[in-house]
Design a protein around this motif. Structure first.
Motif, PDB file in Angstrom:
ATOM      1  N   HIS A 285       0.844  -1.164  -0.064  1.00  0.00           N
ATOM      2  CA  HIS A 285       0.087  -0.029  -0.093  1.00  0.00           C
ATOM      3  C   HIS A 285       0.859   1.241  -0.017  1.00  0.00           C
ATOM      4  O   HIS A 285       0.473   2.405   0.490  1.00  0.00           O
ATOM      5  N   ARG A 286       1.900   1.051  -0.660  1.00  0.00           N
ATOM      6  CA  ARG A 286       2.846   2.261  -0.548  1.00  0.00           C
ATOM      7  C   ARG A 286       2.366   3.359  -1.504  1.00  0.00           C
ATOM      8  O   ARG A 286       2.335   4.648  -0.941  1.00  0.00           O
ATOM      9  N   GLU A 287       1.885   3.074  -2.554  1.00  0.00           N
ATOM     10  CA  GLU A 287       1.228   4.203  -3.468  1.00  0.00           C
ATOM     11  C   GLU A 287      -0.005   5.005  -2.758  1.00  0.00           C
ATOM     12  O   GLU A 287       0.233   6.255  -2.547  1.00  0.00           O
ATOM     13  N   ILE A 288      -0.910   4.370  -2.427  1.00  0.00           N
ATOM     14  CA  ILE A 288      -2.072   5.045  -1.651  1.00  0.00           C
ATOM     15  C   ILE A 288      -1.632   5.643  -0.584  1.00  0.00           C
ATOM     16  O   ILE A 288      -2.085   6.471  -0.033  1.00  0.00           O
ATOM     17  N   GLY A 289      -0.791   4.905   0.191  1.00  0.00           N
ATOM     18  CA  GLY A 289      -0.095   5.490   1.568  1.00  0.00           C
ATOM     19  C   GLY A 289       0.459   6.797   1.386  1.00  0.00           C
ATOM     20  O   GLY A 289       0.412   7.847   2.269  1.00  0.00           O
ATOM     21  N   ASN A 290       1.321   6.861   0.299  1.00  0.00           N
ATOM     22  CA  ASN A 290       1.890   8.094   0.082  1.00  0.00           C
ATOM     23  C   ASN A 290       0.920   9.333  -0.190  1.00  0.00           C
ATOM     24  O   ASN A 290       1.119  10.593  -0.099  1.00  0.00           O
ATOM     25  N   ILE A 291       0.049   8.724  -1.229  1.00  0.00           N
ATOM     26  CA  ILE A 291      -0.967   9.792  -1.514  1.00  0.00           C
ATOM     27  C   ILE A 291      -1.969  10.447  -0.269  1.00  0.00           C
ATOM     28  O   ILE A 291      -1.812  11.837  -0.187  1.00  0.00           O
ATOM     29  N   TYR A 292      -2.057   9.572   0.594  1.00  0.00           N
ATOM     30  CA  TYR A 292      -2.916   9.845   1.986  1.00  0.00           C
ATOM     31  C   TYR A 292      -1.868  10.853   2.595  1.00  0.00           C
ATOM     32  O   TYR A 292      -2.340  11.837   3.443  1.00  0.00           O
ATOM     33  N   PHE A 293      -0.449  10.384   2.496  1.00  0.00           N
ATOM     34  CA  PHE A 293       0.571  11.350   3.514  1.00  0.00           C
ATOM     35  C   PHE A 293       0.353  12.693   2.903  1.00  0.00           C
ATOM     36  O   PHE A 293       0.490  13.651   3.680  1.00  0.00           O
ATOM     37  N   ARG A 294       0.767  12.628   1.623  1.00  0.00           N
ATOM     38  CA  ARG A 294       0.742  14.122   0.880  1.00  0.00           C
ATOM     39  C   ARG A 294      -0.445  14.833   1.358  1.00  0.00           C
ATOM     40  O   ARG A 294      -0.603  15.954   1.376  1.00  0.00           O
ATOM     41  N   TRP A 295      -1.821  14.149   1.362  1.00  0.00           N
ATOM     42  CA  TRP A 295      -2.976  14.708   1.687  1.00  0.00           C
ATOM     43  C   TRP A 295      -2.857  15.531   3.173  1.00  0.00           C
ATOM     44  O   TRP A 295      -3.256  16.584   3.546  1.00  0.00           O
ATOM     45  N   LEU A 296      -2.319  14.347   3.918  1.00  0.00           N
ATOM     46  CA  LEU A 296      -2.285  14.879   5.512  1.00  0.00           C
ATOM     47  C   LEU A 296      -1.290  16.132   5.314  1.00  0.00           C
ATOM     48  O   LEU A 296      -1.775  17.063   6.525  1.00  0.00           O
TER      49      LEU A 296
END
Length: 288
Positions: A75-86
């Motif tokens: 889940h690296r890709e969606i995890g990083n997407i969520y991190f950038r949103w955070l």
């Protein structure tokens, strides 16, 4: 002669204490930027881990397998997407808070009264900051409980998941409000449990740290030159003990966390049945 010698020894001891205090103050002032940077880095690291482990926990609930490394990488890709949103969201919250605080300070200066600060401006400032804090917590909870499962299932961004979620005919603000009311009361009970667990952890930390910290304090009083190194060691030990206490509390609260995440997934099927990760509905989400 003895009196003169004693006076000189006292002056030398005083000079050593002053020198040690100046060294300690200099080290403390020099350490402020370091600790500020370390704290900011720790916050960024926490957000990054939180963004990834949100999906790891979902993976565990769905598959029943605690394969942290595999799930972490999957889940690296969606995890990083969520991190950038955070990062964007938290940056926006901090920016708005600083802007409002600047306006409030300017208002306090302009409306300063002889008896003290303008209480109306001061109360309004505090009220607005509390409102921002409450709105931030609600937003974070909504994203965690409703958006993350959609991201997990469909591999979409935060905005894409929200777009898919709001297209559901079953979505209504009344259902969302009802969810937050239920979670509020359940969270109150969980907070009581967490408080008790935290108190026990704090007592354990004090009992474990006392035999280390108390001798250190006595040594700084006896040997001033050891003040700086002992302070550094003391800070490191304190951080270690606090982190240990947090980990112990987290372990105790893990079943509560799993319950809330499971409840959120179950409630999500009422507003978006297509995302039935735990198959609460008859036949699973495909049939819904």
């Amino acid at each position: 002669p003895n009196a003169e010698r004693i006076r000189k020894l006292q002056e030398e001891d005083k000079a050593r204490r002053v020198k040690a205090r100046k060294i300690g103050e200099g080290a403390l002032l020099g350490g402020i930027p370091f600790f500020a940077l370390a704290g900011f880095s720790a916050l960024i690291g926490f957000l990054w881990l939180n963004s990834r482990f949100g999906f790891v926990l979902l993976d565990f609930l769905v598959t029943g397998k605690m394969e942290i490394k595999k799930s972490f990488q999957a889940h690296r890709e969606i995890g990083n997407i969520y991190f950038r949103w955070l990062l964007f969201f938290m940056g926006a919250v901090v920016g708005v808070s600083i802007l409002i605080s600047g306006i409030a300070v300017a208002g306090l200066i302009m409306t300063k009264q002889p008896s003290g600060p303008n209480m109306g401006v001061l109360v309004g400032w505090v009220f607005v900051l509390l409102a921002i804090l409450a709105a931030t917590m609600i937003m974070m909870m909504a994203v965690r409980d409703f958006i993350l499962p959609v991201m997990y299932q469909y591999k979409l961004s935060v905005s894409g998941s929200w777009g898919l979620l709001k297209s559901s005919k079953r979505l209504s603000w009344g259902k969302i409000l009802k969810y937050f009311i239920i979670v509020f009361f359940l969270g109150f009970l969980a907070t009581l449990i967490q408080t008790v667990a935290g108190l026990f952890s704090a007592v354990g930390v004090v009992v474990a740290g006392g035999p280390i910290i108390i001798p250190g304090i006595l040594l700084t009083k006896t040997i001033p030159l050891l003040t700086v190194p002992l302070k550094v060691v003391g800070v490191a030990i304190t951080v270690l003990l606090v982190v240990t206490g947090m980990i112990l509390t987290g372990v105790v609260m893990l079943p509560v966390t799993i319950f809330f995440r499971t409840f959120a997934l179950a409630y999500l099927t009422r507003i978006f049945p297509e995302c039935d990760l735990l198959e609460f509905l008859p036949g699973g989400s495909a049939q819904a």
